[in-house]
Design a protein around this motif. Structure first.
Motif, PDB file in Angstrom:
ATOM      1  N   ALA A   1      59.837 -31.856 -16.203  1.00  0.00           N
ATOM      2  CA  ALA A   1      60.765 -30.980 -15.478  1.00  0.00           C
ATOM      3  C   ALA A   1      61.177 -31.591 -14.148  1.00  0.00           C
ATOM      4  N   TYR A   2      60.223 -32.109 -13.398  1.00  0.00           N
ATOM      5  CA  TYR A   2      60.552 -32.745 -12.120  1.00  0.00           C
ATOM      6  C   TYR A   2      61.392 -34.001 -12.345  1.00  0.00           C
ATOM      7  N   GLY A   3      61.173 -34.663 -13.476  1.00  0.00           N
ATOM      8  CA  GLY A   3      61.973 -35.832 -13.797  1.00  0.00           C
ATOM      9  C   GLY A   3      63.444 -35.489 -13.943  1.00  0.00           C
ATOM     10  N   THR A   4      63.742 -34.234 -14.300  1.00  0.00           N
ATOM     11  CA  THR A   4      65.129 -33.787 -14.410  1.00  0.00           C
ATOM     12  C   THR A   4      65.831 -33.865 -13.056  1.00  0.00           C
ATOM     13  N   PHE A   5      65.116 -33.500 -11.982  1.00  0.00           N
ATOM     14  CA  PHE A   5      65.690 -33.607 -10.640  1.00  0.00           C
ATOM     15  C   PHE A   5      65.957 -35.071 -10.284  1.00  0.00           C
ATOM     16  N   ALA A   6      65.023 -35.942 -10.664  1.00  0.00           N
ATOM     17  CA  ALA A   6      65.151 -37.364 -10.336  1.00  0.00           C
ATOM     18  C   ALA A   6      66.200 -38.060 -11.199  1.00  0.00           C
ATOM     19  N   ASN A   7      66.523 -37.461 -12.337  1.00  0.00           N
ATOM     20  CA  ASN A   7      67.443 -38.086 -13.288  1.00  0.00           C
ATOM     21  C   ASN A   7      68.824 -37.438 -13.240  1.00  0.00           C
ATOM     22  N   LYS A   8      69.221 -36.999 -12.048  1.00  0.00           N
ATOM     23  CA  LYS A   8      70.571 -36.463 -11.819  1.00  0.00           C
ATOM     24  C   LYS A   8      70.892 -35.250 -12.692  1.00  0.00           C
ATOM     25  N   GLY A   9      69.862 -34.464 -13.000  1.00  0.00           N
ATOM     26  CA  GLY A   9      70.082 -33.226 -13.721  1.00  0.00           C
ATOM     27  C   GLY A   9      69.949 -33.308 -15.223  1.00  0.00           C
ATOM     28  N   THR A  10      69.700 -34.489 -15.763  1.00  0.00           N
ATOM     29  CA  THR A  10      69.519 -34.646 -17.209  1.00  0.00           C
ATOM     30  C   THR A  10      68.038 -34.678 -17.536  1.00  0.00           C
ATOM     31  N   HIS A  11      67.613 -33.783 -18.410  1.00  0.00           N
ATOM     32  CA  HIS A  11      66.211 -33.756 -18.827  1.00  0.00           C
ATOM     33  C   HIS A  11      66.012 -34.700 -20.006  1.00  0.00           C
ATOM     34  N   ILE A  12      65.013 -35.567 -19.893  1.00  0.00           N
ATOM     35  CA  ILE A  12      64.632 -36.450 -20.994  1.00  0.00           C
ATOM     36  C   ILE A  12      63.153 -36.225 -21.284  1.00  0.00           C
ATOM     37  N   GLU A  13      62.842 -35.912 -22.513  1.00  0.00           N
ATOM     38  CA  GLU A  13      61.457 -35.664 -22.918  1.00  0.00           C
ATOM     39  C   GLU A  13      60.640 -36.950 -22.752  1.00  0.00           C
ATOM     40  N   PRO A  14      59.541 -36.914 -21.982  1.00  0.00           N
ATOM     41  CA  PRO A  14      58.698 -38.108 -21.838  1.00  0.00           C
ATOM     42  C   PRO A  14      58.149 -38.576 -23.190  1.00  0.00           C
ATOM     43  N   TYR A  15      58.036 -39.884 -23.362  1.00  0.00           N
ATOM     44  CA  TYR A  15      57.512 -40.438 -24.616  1.00  0.00           C
ATOM     45  C   TYR A  15      56.659 -41.660 -24.314  1.00  0.00           C
ATOM     46  N   TYR A  16      55.780 -42.006 -25.265  1.00  0.00           N
ATOM     47  CA  TYR A  16      54.919 -43.167 -25.037  1.00  0.00           C
ATOM     48  C   TYR A  16      54.915 -44.162 -26.199  1.00  0.00           C
ATOM     49  N   ILE A  17      55.638 -43.869 -27.276  1.00  0.00           N
ATOM     50  CA  ILE A  17      55.782 -44.840 -28.365  1.00  0.00           C
ATOM     51  C   ILE A  17      57.259 -45.188 -28.474  1.00  0.00           C
ATOM     52  N   SER A  18      57.594 -46.435 -28.212  1.00  0.00           N
ATOM     53  CA  SER A  18      58.996 -46.848 -28.271  1.00  0.00           C
ATOM     54  C   SER A  18      59.394 -47.282 -29.680  1.00  0.00           C
ATOM     55  N   ARG A  19      58.480 -47.960 -30.389  1.00  0.00           N
ATOM     56  CA  ARG A  19      58.782 -48.339 -31.772  1.00  0.00           C
ATOM     57  C   ARG A  19      57.474 -48.667 -32.500  1.00  0.00           C
ATOM     58  N   ILE A  20      57.555 -48.652 -33.827  1.00  0.00           N
ATOM     59  CA  ILE A  20      56.410 -48.983 -34.677  1.00  0.00           C
ATOM     60  C   ILE A  20      56.857 -50.031 -35.683  1.00  0.00           C
TER      61      ILE A  20
END
Length: 358
Positions: free
Chosen positions: A257-276
């Protein structure tokens, strides 16, 4: 590298806090569990801690709830290796003694993400994975306290209120709509200054009375909607009291949620796996960012600016002093690039700190 730094920071911070906590308990000569007035809660360990333990549930399953064997085996001494901040200790303890011993340890979670992509850079779920296999980042939901206040102020900003809009720090009494029930929160210090202050300064200093007044203006349903849009997924009822962070949330969703403020109002769901990839190097999964436009860029900018005030003149000022202590290249620049918010619940049962950088 960042994960190693995070684990090191967790270790050093929690060692210090635990030592302080143990000294305080010894000084006061009291049990761990107290009520809102600082009084010990009688039989809390017996009525609430023991029945929730794995040892108790397994024994009840095997012998039955009313069997004497449950009490016998819970109190039977056995060889154990237990955690301590000075290294593991081989000892003899009963299950009851072990529960009480482990309950004295403070717990914590740490998460660092990149708001623009949602990529998780460091994740520390607790103080020691071997002995405490519970993730305090995603599953350890707690009351956020004042950490919830930015969602109240973001709602006000979205509705057209300037961060320079002033309120008086004075007692408030708000009808909740539930019969004759009145919500009249006090400040953390238990007093009101009568001072006129801007919304920006009120959030920085985490003034409950002014947050409550703002909540009265914007209404709980709009604040809950704001929280959901920026990334809070836990159930938040539309009560006035949620302005002060009374409903449990996880660190994982708070950081998103706080990342939404830092990302100019766009919320991006945090993730930890980029590819398999499979064993042949063939890509079988690639992460697709889950994003949504939650608030306008203007509102996000104002909220970042308000959180910077928390570092300059509010409850997060220690972060700026740390930049000086560690002799960062330009701590004045650091002061202007970091926004933050603190959150503390009653009796300091929970303490939160979230920072964002541009």
């Amino acid at each position: 590298r960042m994960q190693a730094y995070a684990e090191s920071a967790m270790d050093s911070a929690m060692r210090t806090l635990q030592a302080s906590f143990d000294a305080k308990l010894l000084e006061e000569g009291r049990d761990l569990w107290i009520d809102s007035k600082g009084r010990e809660i009688e039989d809390f360990f017996e009525d609430n801690v023991i029945p929730r333990s794995t040892a108790y549930r397994n024994l009840v399953k095997q012998y039955g709830k009313d069997s004497d064997s449950v009490d016998y085996y819970l109190n039977k001494p056995k060889k154990l290796t237990v955690f301590s901040w000075n290294g593991d200790i081989d000892t003899v303890m009963s299950s009851i003694d072990s529960m009480r011993y482990y309950k004295q340890f403070l717990q914590s979670g740490f998460l660092a993400t990149e708001p623009k992509s949602g990529a998780i850079k460091a994740w520390v779920g607790g103080i020691n994975f071997r002995h405490f296999k519970y993730d305090h980042v995603q599953f350890g939901k707690r009351q956020p306290g004042s950490l919830f206040k930015p969602f109240v102020y973001a709602t006000a900003v979205e509705l057209g209120y300037s961060p320079c809009y002033t309120f008086k720090d004075e007692a408030v009494a708000i009808p909740t709509g539930n019969g004759d029930e009145i919500w009249d929160p006090s400040n953390a210090e238990g007093k009101f200054t009568g001072e006129e202050m801007t919304m920006k300064l009120a959030m920085a200093k985490s003034v409950n009375s002014i947050t409550a007044r703002v909540m009265e203006i914007v209404k709980p349903d709009k604040v809950v909607d704001m929280a959901k849009r920026v990334g809070i997924k836990s159930t938040i009822p539309p009560y006035y009291s949620v302005a002060l962070g009374t409903e449990d949330v996880s660190l994982f969703e708070i950081l998103g949620a706080y990342g939404t403020f830092a990302n100019k109002g766009t919320h991006i769901e945090p993730y930890y796996i980029s590819r398999i990839e499979d064993k042949y190097g063939n890509e079988i999964y690639r992460h697709v960012p889950r994003k949504s436009k939650a608030i306008s860029e203007d509102v996000a900018y104002v909220m970042l600016n308000m959180m910077q005030e928390t570092v300059r003149n509010g409850s997060g000022i220690r972060l700026w002093s740390k930049a000086y202590d560690y002799q960062l290249t330009d701590y004045n620049q650091t002061e202007n690039s970091i926004g933050a918010k603190t959150g503390t619940t009653q009796n300091a049962s929970d303490g939160w700190f979230v920072a964002v950088t541009n």
